[in-house]
Write an enzyme that holds these catalytic residues in place. Sequence first.
Site, PDB file in Angstrom:
ATOM      1  N   SER A 194     -18.272  33.634  -0.509  1.00 40.33           N
ATOM      2  CA  SER A 194     -18.979  32.269  -0.692  1.00 40.33           C
ATOM      3  C   SER A 194     -20.671  32.586  -0.700  1.00 40.33           C
ATOM      4  O   SER A 194     -21.214  33.498  -0.405  1.00 40.33           O
ATOM      5  CB  SER A 194     -18.754  31.520   0.276  1.00 40.33           C
ATOM      6  OG  SER A 194     -17.249  31.017   0.530  1.00 40.33           O
TER       7      SER A 194
HETATM    8  N1  SAH Z   1     -15.089  33.605   3.574  1.00 41.02           N
HETATM    9  C1  SAH Z   1     -14.758  34.381   2.519  1.00 41.02           C
HETATM   10  C2  SAH Z   1     -14.426  33.784   1.302  1.00 41.02           C
HETATM   11  C3  SAH Z   1     -13.224  34.399   0.542  1.00 41.02           C
HETATM   12  S1  SAH Z   1     -12.801  33.571  -0.705  1.00 41.02           S
HETATM   13  C4  SAH Z   1     -15.702  35.404   2.676  1.00 41.02           C
HETATM   14  O1  SAH Z   1     -16.726  35.356   3.401  1.00 41.02           O
HETATM   15  O2  SAH Z   1     -15.643  36.472   1.795  1.00 41.02           O
HETATM   16  C5  SAH Z   1     -11.251  32.711   0.081  1.00 41.02           C
HETATM   17  C6  SAH Z   1     -10.139  33.286   0.343  1.00 41.02           C
HETATM   18  O3  SAH Z   1      -8.933  32.495   0.922  1.00 41.02           O
HETATM   19  C7  SAH Z   1      -9.580  34.419  -0.485  1.00 41.02           C
HETATM   20  O4  SAH Z   1      -9.642  35.646  -0.118  1.00 41.02           O
HETATM   21  C8  SAH Z   1      -8.021  33.868  -0.733  1.00 41.02           C
HETATM   22  O5  SAH Z   1      -7.018  34.710  -0.858  1.00 41.02           O
HETATM   23  C9  SAH Z   1      -8.001  33.093   0.502  1.00 41.02           C
HETATM   24  N2  SAH Z   1      -6.721  32.047   0.761  1.00 41.02           N
HETATM   25  C10 SAH Z   1      -6.385  31.324  -0.068  1.00 41.02           C
HETATM   26  N3  SAH Z   1      -5.255  30.574   0.125  1.00 41.02           N
HETATM   27  C11 SAH Z   1      -5.035  30.904   1.500  1.00 41.02           C
HETATM   28  C12 SAH Z   1      -4.125  30.978   2.610  1.00 41.02           C
HETATM   29  N4  SAH Z   1      -3.292  29.814   2.198  1.00 41.02           N
HETATM   30  N5  SAH Z   1      -4.316  31.377   3.835  1.00 41.02           N
HETATM   31  C13 SAH Z   1      -4.881  32.217   3.830  1.00 41.02           C
HETATM   32  N6  SAH Z   1      -6.164  32.689   3.070  1.00 41.02           N
HETATM   33  C14 SAH Z   1      -6.190  31.950   1.858  1.00 41.02           C
END
Ligand code: SAH
Length: 230
Positions: A74
């Site tokens: 993000s």
């Molecule tokens: N906070 C993270 C952002 C990653 S993007 C950072 O700092 O990098 C969001 C993430 O949410 C992705 O890796 C995706 O695989 C995950 N995601 C989507 N649905 C999910 C779920 N039901 N449970 C766990 N993770 C999930």
Amino acid sequence: MKPAAAPTPAPGHGMDSAAVRARMVQKLAAMGIASAPVLRAMGLVERHRFVDSALVNQAYEDTSLPIGLGQTISKPNVVARMGELLLDSPLGKAGPLGRVLEIGTGCGYQAAVLAVLAREVYSIERLRGLHDKARANLRPFRLPNVHLLFGDGMLGYPKGAPYAGIIAAAGGDAIPQAWLDQLAVGGRLVAPMVTSGGKQALVVVDKTAQGLKQQLLEAVHFVPLKSGIA
Ligand code: SAH
């Protein structure tokens, strides 16, 4: 935050990362982030350690970047905004934030920021590849208060409940009931959600003794929340 035993910097990144981060923090403040603890956390966590070496030079720009498997880290401004909203809850204002649940660990960056803001961080990821990547990224920082979990975050993580704060880094059509159930009274949930018109907005839900109070805030662009593991 620097890793406990600082590994050699990514080859060729050639920057004084503390100074670059300080400039990022100034920009975040200019964009309206006012919380001192959040600005401090954003200045501490070395974001360039969470992106591929080819992207290191963009690590402190206010942009989301690819982290593999179609997912993104993000934008700093969004991470800071969500942290500020969490701290602005009754439990957040009452003192140091207690247990926090993050859905969507991704590369682990936001978990590291939350580790500065909260006593315990539970962060869950549904993609094995990213769960492993986050573990590797976070290992050198040695954060004993970060607990990385592999699983479907739509179910929350009941073992750590109740949470003073819940943050989601992926947006679905609705807020899963499990998240609301696992939120403490006085706690706050901050998550992207698809609204009418198919666009995403940031949603804040406060759990009070009288019930749930929801606010719809600004438009955001997060990856989709998906069920199950992969
Ligand atoms: N906070 C993270 C952002 C990653 S993007 C950072 O700092 O990098 C969001 C993430 O949410 C992705 O890796 C995706 O695989 C995950 N995601 C989507 N649905 C999910 C779920 N039901 N449970 C766990 N993770 C999930």
